[in-house]
Motif scaffolding. Structure first.
Motif, short mmCIF file in Angstrom:
data_model
loop_
_atom_site.label_atom_id
_atom_site.label_comp_id
_atom_site.label_asym_id
_atom_site.label_seq_id
_atom_site.Cartn_x
_atom_site.Cartn_y
_atom_site.Cartn_z
N THR A 111 -8.25 -3.62 -1.06
CA THR A 111 -7.17 -3.65 -0.06
C THR A 111 -6.60 -2.26 0.19
N THR A 112 -6.40 -1.51 -0.90
CA THR A 112 -5.88 -0.14 -0.77
C THR A 112 -6.85 0.74 0.01
N SER A 113 -8.13 0.59 -0.25
CA SER A 113 -9.14 1.37 0.47
C SER A 113 -9.13 1.04 1.96
N LEU A 114 -9.01 -0.25 2.28
CA LEU A 114 -8.96 -0.65 3.69
C LEU A 114 -7.72 -0.10 4.36
N ALA A 115 -6.59 -0.14 3.65
CA ALA A 115 -5.34 0.39 4.21
C ALA A 115 -5.47 1.88 4.50
N TRP A 116 -6.14 2.59 3.59
CA TRP A 116 -6.34 4.03 3.78
C TRP A 116 -7.21 4.30 5.01
N LEU A 117 -8.27 3.53 5.16
CA LEU A 117 -9.16 3.72 6.30
C LEU A 117 -8.47 3.34 7.62
N MET A 118 -7.59 2.36 7.57
CA MET A 118 -6.93 1.87 8.77
C MET A 118 -5.58 2.51 8.99
#
Length: 213
Positions: free
Chosen positions: A68-75
């Protein structure tokens, strides 16, 4: 010395008020996108930490948090443009959870939530009292349905600054007004039930739920 329970309650109250002020600030300002995302995500982050802390199988939760953190960073750029949606989804989730908590107990073969609370505190209820608690459960269900309609309408039909005032500074006071209004109606319509303290029932229900788990 200040009672530990009172101190904890004051800390929670100040945290809620402080968060509401900060969240409203980010919705009113046009230069706080990064802060807006961080504040909007704060409840989700806190929930994730609490769930991980209490989880018996933390590996899955930790993996979920990492993804989830990785997705938030990408988005992140998109989140900065639309962080108001995060606030709205969180607020709607809370209101829907409250609505369903009351509404699902109105189905056949279920005991209305307010009846459950009163039974925990006072034992078996008279038919008159049971009918009244059923009506109160219906009233709370209708109240949260109305809050959802108002919140959704404001979010989509008005600037987010207007919705933010409602979500952060009007919603919770309206809940308090609902408690007060119910007590006033009870005192007039059912004066024999006016001595019942709803907060005692809430505390008893929370203790009862804790023992069940």
């Amino acid at each position: 010395m200040i009672n530990a329970g009172l101190m904890r309650g004051l800390v929670i109250a100040f945290a809620i008020i402080g968060y509401a002020i900060l969240a409203n600030y980010t919705n009113q300002s046009t230069h706080s996108a990064t802060l807006g995302v961080l504040v909007a995500l704060a409840p989700l982050i806190l929930t994730g930490i609490i769930m991980t802390w209490h989880a018996t199988r933390r590996g899955y939760l930790i993996a979920t948090i990492i993804v989830t953190t990785s997705l938030a960073w990408l988005m992140w750029p998109m989140l900065e443009l639309h962080y108001g949606w995060i606030y709205w989804l969180e607020h709607e989730s809370l209101q829907w959870a409250l609505l369903l908590t009351f509404a699902r107990t109105l189905r056949q073969q279920r005991q209305p939530l307010c009846t459950q609370l009163a039974t925990i505190v006072h034992g078996e209820l008279t038919p008159l009292y049971a009918r009244y608690t059923y009506q109160v459960t219906v009233a709370w269900t209708a109240f949260f349905a109305l809050m959802i309609i108002i919140s959704t309408s404001l979010f989509f039909l008005q600037p987010i600054a207007v919705w933010s005032i409602f979500a952060n500074f009007i919603f919770m006071p309206l809940v308090a007004v609902m408690f007060i209004a119910e007590y006033a109606v009870r005192k007039i319509v059912r004066p024999e039930l006016a001595q019942v303290n709803i907060m005692d029932a809430v505390r008893a229900f929370m203790q009862h739920s804790a023992h069940r788990h």
